[in-house]
Structures are given as structure tokens and as C-alpha cells.
Scaffold this motif. Structure first.
Motif, PDB file in Angstrom:
ATOM      1  N   ILE A  65       1.123  -1.208  -0.262  1.00  0.00           N
ATOM      2  CA  ILE A  65      -0.596   0.025  -0.481  1.00  0.00           C
ATOM      3  C   ILE A  65       1.304   1.586   0.013  1.00  0.00           C
ATOM      4  O   ILE A  65       0.385   1.974  -0.809  1.00  0.00           O
ATOM      5  CB  ILE A  65      -1.620   0.153   1.537  1.00  0.00           C
ATOM      6  N   LEU A  66       1.879   1.154   0.721  1.00  0.00           N
ATOM      7  CA  LEU A  66       3.365   2.211   0.527  1.00  0.00           C
ATOM      8  C   LEU A  66       4.384   1.429  -0.519  1.00  0.00           C
ATOM      9  O   LEU A  66       4.443   0.263   0.187  1.00  0.00           O
ATOM     10  CB  LEU A  66       3.527   2.141   2.190  1.00  0.00           C
ATOM     11  N   THR A  67       4.853   2.377  -1.672  1.00  0.00           N
ATOM     12  CA  THR A  67       6.092   2.327  -2.093  1.00  0.00           C
ATOM     13  C   THR A  67       6.977   2.264  -0.510  1.00  0.00           C
ATOM     14  O   THR A  67       6.908   2.767   0.398  1.00  0.00           O
ATOM     15  CB  THR A  67       6.190   2.994  -2.514  1.00  0.00           C
ATOM     16  N   GLN A  68       8.501   0.961  -0.723  1.00  0.00           N
ATOM     17  CA  GLN A  68       9.458   1.717   0.009  1.00  0.00           C
ATOM     18  C   GLN A  68       9.813   3.332   0.783  1.00  0.00           C
ATOM     19  O   GLN A  68       9.822   2.869   1.326  1.00  0.00           O
ATOM     20  CB  GLN A  68      11.007   0.641   0.414  1.00  0.00           C
ATOM     21  N   GLU A  69      10.115   3.788  -0.671  1.00  0.00           N
ATOM     22  CA  GLU A  69       9.884   5.491  -0.561  1.00  0.00           C
ATOM     23  C   GLU A  69       9.536   5.375   0.235  1.00  0.00           C
ATOM     24  O   GLU A  69       9.792   6.547   0.460  1.00  0.00           O
ATOM     25  CB  GLU A  69      10.465   5.711  -2.101  1.00  0.00           C
ATOM     26  N   GLU A  70       8.128   5.718   0.276  1.00  0.00           N
ATOM     27  CA  GLU A  70       6.738   6.415   0.928  1.00  0.00           C
ATOM     28  C   GLU A  70       7.441   6.463   2.209  1.00  0.00           C
ATOM     29  O   GLU A  70       7.002   6.627   3.150  1.00  0.00           O
ATOM     30  CB  GLU A  70       5.691   6.167   0.599  1.00  0.00           C
ATOM     31  N   TYR A  71       7.757   4.777   2.273  1.00  0.00           N
ATOM     32  CA  TYR A  71       7.056   4.016   4.084  1.00  0.00           C
ATOM     33  C   TYR A  71       9.023   5.179   5.046  1.00  0.00           C
ATOM     34  O   TYR A  71       8.973   5.430   5.530  1.00  0.00           O
ATOM     35  CB  TYR A  71       7.444   3.244   4.104  1.00  0.00           C
ATOM     36  N   ILE A  72       9.621   5.594   3.647  1.00  0.00           N
ATOM     37  CA  ILE A  72      11.569   5.664   4.338  1.00  0.00           C
ATOM     38  C   ILE A  72      10.952   7.160   4.633  1.00  0.00           C
ATOM     39  O   ILE A  72      10.605   7.776   5.887  1.00  0.00           O
ATOM     40  CB  ILE A  72      12.743   5.153   3.699  1.00  0.00           C
ATOM     41  N   ASN A  73      10.220   8.043   4.171  1.00  0.00           N
ATOM     42  CA  ASN A  73      10.011   9.177   3.980  1.00  0.00           C
ATOM     43  C   ASN A  73       8.698   9.741   5.004  1.00  0.00           C
ATOM     44  O   ASN A  73       8.865  10.465   5.576  1.00  0.00           O
ATOM     45  CB  ASN A  73       9.278  10.211   2.306  1.00  0.00           C
ATOM     46  N   SER A  74       7.829   8.127   5.414  1.00  0.00           N
ATOM     47  CA  SER A  74       7.295   8.714   6.425  1.00  0.00           C
ATOM     48  C   SER A  74       7.689   9.132   7.790  1.00  0.00           C
ATOM     49  O   SER A  74       6.833   9.074   8.802  1.00  0.00           O
ATOM     50  CB  SER A  74       5.799   7.315   6.448  1.00  0.00           C
TER      51      SER A  74
END
Length: 600
Positions: free
Chosen positions: A340-349
């Protein structure tokens, strides 16, 4: 919480053996004005004074809420309708004497807040949190409770709840604790369900969705929920023993809701103003991830300090950094593993939480255990006096989330094959499956068992019993992430807002250790000039600051209580960091990141 009588009670109902129950009925004839009518019958009472009460708090919420403030038109008689003596020793209690072994009760409830604590009633639906809705008799806490929900003819309202269905819109709880822990959504909502296998049986996972969207949007959202359910089951290895074979997400995504989530034993309340079509598809799903994880961590892997939950006083726990915080760590991690989140989106979160926790001065005053113990003062608690929490408090959700990240990465770099998932599995095996409440010491001893005494003792001594910061630069490097800092932009150290007169005003209490705090500037001060340069917009203020390098001393002219003053402020470098993936990671670090974030 343990409900050891559940299967006995089911046998009783199936065989028709009579058993004394506390009986409630709720109806909504005045729903347009957010009113419910509650009627109750209590029989086989001992002689003498009987105390009726409204709860002062709610399962999963730790502060006092004094639900009796929404109760009125209270009528209490004996079983024949005759008057009884009623006294009020405090705002949440009705002492009844002169009854004949039966008490008949009725009252009206005003309910207009849809969240995980209160209740909301209107002519489209009702979301009922039980402690906010129903009076109870504490001495009858072991009795079964029967509730009948009366819906208006022609409304076709469905009823969704973890309570045991008896037919005819009547439901049963085995005892008071289970009743209080069982929210209800009734209305013309959408219901979706799917089956999940577990230990030779099947559980039904349901979504009861009250929203103003389409069936197709509900289907799309439910597909995301299915992925979350499977990834969270993978963390623990199996599902909890859902008492009646079902788990229900009670989602109320309506414009008059309040954003919230609240876990319960076999269900959860999810509320938001965001519709699925207008940002809720992605904006609401994190609460789903968080609350379902609680079905293991807090509902069954449960702190001893919260067992049993007390409805008459604030509930304090020193383990919320783990119960809430580690659940918060998994919230977005599960979304990443579920795709549901990309790895990049997760790291940014991770950025917002990282900077909030590790740049907070609160660690100078309280460790994670002590932060957890402040929950009754901050968990939707209200006060009218100003507080200094920006300097003294860090949310145990956020603090615990960062500790979860630190422990996960520390385990992975300590020894091959170690990770937080398997530590959680071990806690589940030792404390969750058999529902044995744990203490902080139990968490330490289990980590010793899993990762070794030296590793466990060092982690707890440094980060749980004390407030040191883990070496995140080193830990994040193991998964090809570095901490990017801005060493060129000067840092003033206070949030500035411009009022209608174009005055630059410090908006919040200044934080310990910032340039503004050290210069003795404070909330409400009006900044007139910096080195005699003036400004009337945020952009102009930033331009003036950018003319000076970090480390330089500047003269700040400001007004406080009508008096013009000057102070010397030494600019600093911005403490905010950005978690950034390596552009050219090593194969080893990239593999470590993949093992950490991939679907299980």
C-alpha cells in the motif's frame, strides 16, 4: 481480558437454561436531535442500597471523560413502577434504596461525537461506544448482559457489533467487561467479509462501513484491508482466537465524524471525516493497520497495569511505549509490506516522527516508561490551563515507534536471523496466546531469551529505563539509509506567524535548547526587526534570516506586553534531518532493507 465463561454461556443459551441477565433496550425516536432513549431492567437484586453508575473512562482510552454529563431525564422505579429513594453521592453515581429486588431505569442520552470514545446518534446512523452510553451496576459485573436495539420501522438499519447475536436485534455479552468493550454501529451501512484459515478453523473478517461513497470504493478499500490482515498475521504467526469466530472493522467515514481509532477484543472503531473518494482511501488506511495490530498487541499481549480495565478512574500504564508505540512502528511498516506504501514512501514517512522524538527536549525529563504514565493527562484529556508539553512530553506512540525501529534494526545487525517480528512472536507465545498479562520486566526477560542477556540489558538500560538516543546513523546505514542534514540554512528556533497587522509573532512556547529559548524569547513576543531589518511577510522574514550564517549572533528587537526590548540571539544549524536512501547502496545493505520491508 479473559472471558472464561463464554463457552459455558453459549451452552446455556443453546440448551435453554434460564440465567439472570441485566437487560437493556436502546431506541432512537429523537435521533434527529442526537438523542437516544435507554431503558434497563435489573432483577434479583440484594436488599439495601444499589449503586448505578456511568463510566468515567473507556477501554483503550486512559483519561477521564465523565460520560454522565450527557445523561438526563433519569427515571428509576422498583419492579412495580413505584418510586424509590435516589441520592447522588457524586456526578456519576445514583444510589437507589427502597427497591423490591428489581430496578427499572430509563434516561435520555445526548450523543453527537463519532470517535473511539463517545457516541453519535442521528437519523442516518448511530455509533455507540458502550461506556459513553449505558449505566451499569458494578456489583453485577459477572452477570450476562442482554441488549435490544430498536430501529425505526422502514429504516432497514443493520447492526454490526462483536456482541453475540440472539436474534430479533438482541445481543448478548457474557459479562460487564465484554459489554463495555463492544461498540455498535447501526445504520444503512455496507458490510463486506472474507474468511481466513487459522489452526484448523476459519475466522470471518468483516468491514461494516458507514460512508457516502460507492460500493466499488468499498470493494477497493476492503482489498487493502485483506492485505493488511495477512501481513499482520505473518508477524505473529497466527491469528488471535476471536471469541465467536469473527472480527469486525466498524468504520464510520462521515463528514460529521472525528478522526480516531479504538481497538477492542474482536472489533475496532475507525472514524474519519475523509471519504474514500477524497483522500480517505489512503489517508484512513493507517488506522486500520494500527488498530488491527492491537488484536494481538494490547488486547491479548496485555500490560498487567491495564488488567482489568477500571471504569471508575483513570487507567495508568508504564508500558504504552510498547503497547501503543510498537504498534505505531508496525502501522506503516505493514502498509509497506502489503504494497500500500512503496519503500520510498515508507522511508519518507519516518521523517516526521524521527525529528519530533529525537529533537524534543522532553527526553531530559522523562524516559519512555514515565512518558507512558502521562497518558491519563494527554489521551484526549482536557484542561483549561496552558501546559509546557512541547518541552516536557513526547507522545508514547511516537517515542515507542522510534524505539521499535531502533530495536528492529539493532536485532537485524546484532545477529543474522534476528528481527523484531520473531521477538513479537515469542511474546505472543509466552503472554498472548494464554493471555497472561506482562510487565516491563517480562519484556526485558523475553528479549534476553531471544537475543541474549547483554544485548537486552544494554537496550533496556539505555533506551527504556533511560532516555538516550540510539545510534541511528549506524543503524540506518545497515539498510542503506542516511541522515541528511542542512548545515547552511540558519535556524531561529521558533515558529513565526503573521497576524492581520503584518506583525511577526512567536506562535508557540519556545523549546529548550533552541536559539529563541536561549535568547529568552517566548510565545506571544512580536518580532520587530533583526539587525534593524524589518519584515511584514513570512518570505521577507526568511530572506532577512538567510543573510546570516549559522553561528552568527544577531540583535532581535521585539515587543512584549507593549514594551519594546532587545536581545542577542545566536543562530544555529537546523536540527531537522531527512532520512534518505543511498543512491548507490551496497548489495548487503540493499538485501537487509529488502528483508526488512518486503511482504512476509
Amino acid at each position: 481480558m479473559k472471558y472464561l465463561r463464554i463457552f459455558f454461556l453459549l451452552l446455556v443459551f443453546q440448551t435453554g437454561i434460564a440465567q439472570v441477565r441485566n437487560e437493556y433496550k436502546i431506541s432512537f425516536d429523537n435521533a434527529a436531535h442526537h438523542e437516544a432513549l435507554i431503558e434497563a431492567t435489573f432483577t434479583n437484586l440484594e436488599s439495601g442500597t444499589i449503586s448505578l453508575r456511568m463510566s468515567r473512562t473507556s477501554p483503550g482510552r486512559y483519561a477521564l471523560h465523565e460520560f454522565s454529563k450527557n445523561v438526563y431525564d433519569v427515571k428509576i422505579t422498583d419492579g412495580k413502577g413505584k418510586s424509590v429513594m435516589v441520592t447522588r453521592p457524586n456526578p456519576h453515581q445514583w444510589d437507589v434504596s427502597g427497591h423490591d429486588g428489581t430496578i427499572l431505569l430509563s434516561y435520555r442520552l445526548f450523543a453527537d461525537r463519532a470517535d473511539g470514545t463517545y457516541s453519535q446518534v442521528n437519523d442516518s446512523y448511530a455509533l455507540l461506544n458502550i461506556p459513553a452510553t449505558f449505566m451499569y451496576i458494578p456489583t453485577l459485573k459477572e452477570r450476562p448482559v442482554q441488549l435490544t436495539v430498536v430501529v425505526k420501522p422502514g429504516h432497514n438499519w443493520k447492526i454490526s457489533t462483536q456482541l453475540i447475536p440472539l436474534g430479533g436485534n438482541s445481543y448478548l455479552a457474557p459479562n460487564l467487561q465484554y459489554f463495555m468493550d463492544s461498540p455498535i454501529l447501526t445504520g444503512n451501512h455496507i458490510v463486506k467479509e472474507f474468511k481466513v484459515p487459522s489452526r484448523g478453523t476459519e475466522y470471518t473478517i468483516k468491514l461494516a462501513l458507514q460512508h457516502q461513497g460507492t460500493e466499488e470504493e468499498a470493494d477497493q478499500y476492503f482489498e487493502q484491508i485483506k492485505k493488511i490482515v495477512e501481513q499482520e498475521k505473518a508477524v505473529f504467526g497466527d491469528f488471535p482466537n476471536f471469541d465467536y469466530g469473527e472480527y469486525t472493522f466498524l468504520a464510520c467515514y462521515m463528514p460529521i465524524s472525528s478522526r480516531d481509532g479504538m481497538e477492542h477484543r474482536n472489533s475496532t472503531v475507525l472514524t474519519s471525516t475523509k471519504s474514500l473518494a477524497e483522500g480517505g482511501m489512503k489517508g484512513n488506511i493507517g488506522t486500520v493497520s494500527h488498530e488491527f495490530f492491537h488484536a494481538w498487541n494490547v488486547e491479548r499481549i496485555r500490560p498487567q497495569s491495564l488488567e482489568p480495565f477500571d471504569f471508575e478512574k483513570a487507567n495508568m500504564s508504564g508500558e504504552l511505549w510498547f503497547a501503543e508505540g510498537f504498534t505505531s512502528y508496525y502501522t506503516n511498516l505493514i502498509l509497506c509490506r502489503a504494497g500500500i506504501l512503496t519503500q520510498e514512501e515508507y522511508i519518507n514517512s519516518l521523517n516526521k516522527t524521527y525529528n519530533y522524538v529525537w529533537n524534543s527536549p522532553g527526553r531530559n525529563f522523562f524516559n519512555p516508561i514515565e512518558m507512558s504514565q502521562q497518558a491519563p493527562l494527554v489521551d484526549a484529556a482536557t484542561s483549561v490551563d496552558p501546559v509546557n508539553r512541547s518541552n516536557t512530553f513526547i507522545s508514547y506512540y511516537s517515542y515507542g515507534s522510534m524505539l521499535g525501529l531502533a530495536l528492529d534494526l539493532s536485532l537485524r545487525s546484532h545477529k543474522e536471523g534476528l528481527n523484531l517480528d520473531d521477538y513479537m512472536k515469542l511474546l505472543w507465545a509466552k503472554y498472548g496466546k494464554n493471555e497472561t498479562p506482562y510487565t516491563t520486566e517480562n519484556l526485558l526477560f523475553t528479549l534476553r531469551e531471544y537475543a541474549g542477556e547483554s544485548f537486552a540489558d544494554n537496550f533496556f538500560k539505555s533506551y527504556i529505563y533511560n532516555s538516550h538516543a540510539p545510534d541511528f546513523k549506524k543503524l540506518l546505514a545497515t539498510v542503506a539509509i542516511y541522515l541528511k542534514t542542512d548545515v547552511k540554512t540558519p535556524y531561529f528556533g521558533a515558529r513565526i506567524t503573521f497576524d492581520k497587522n503584518d506583525f511577526a509573532t512567536i506562535a508557540d512556547y519556545t523549546r529548550i535548547g533552541t536559539p529563541a529559548y536561549d535568547a529568552r524569547l517566548e510565545k506571544g513576543d512580536i518580532i520587530l526587526s533583526i539587525n534593524n531589518a524589518t519584515f511584514s511577510t513570512p518570505e521577507q522574514f526568511d530572506e532577512v534570516l538567510k543573510k546570516h550564517k549559522p553561528g552568527k549572533r544577531i540583535t532581535v528587537t521585539y515587543r512584549r506586553l507593549g514594551e519594546e526590548r532587545k536581545t542577542i540571539l545566536r543562530l544555529a544549524t537546523n536540527p531537522t534531518v531527512t532520512l534518505t536512501p543511498y543512491s548507490k547502496p551496497s548489495e548487503k545493505a540493499l538485501l537487509q532493507r529488502e528483508n526488512w520491508l518486503k511482504a512476509k
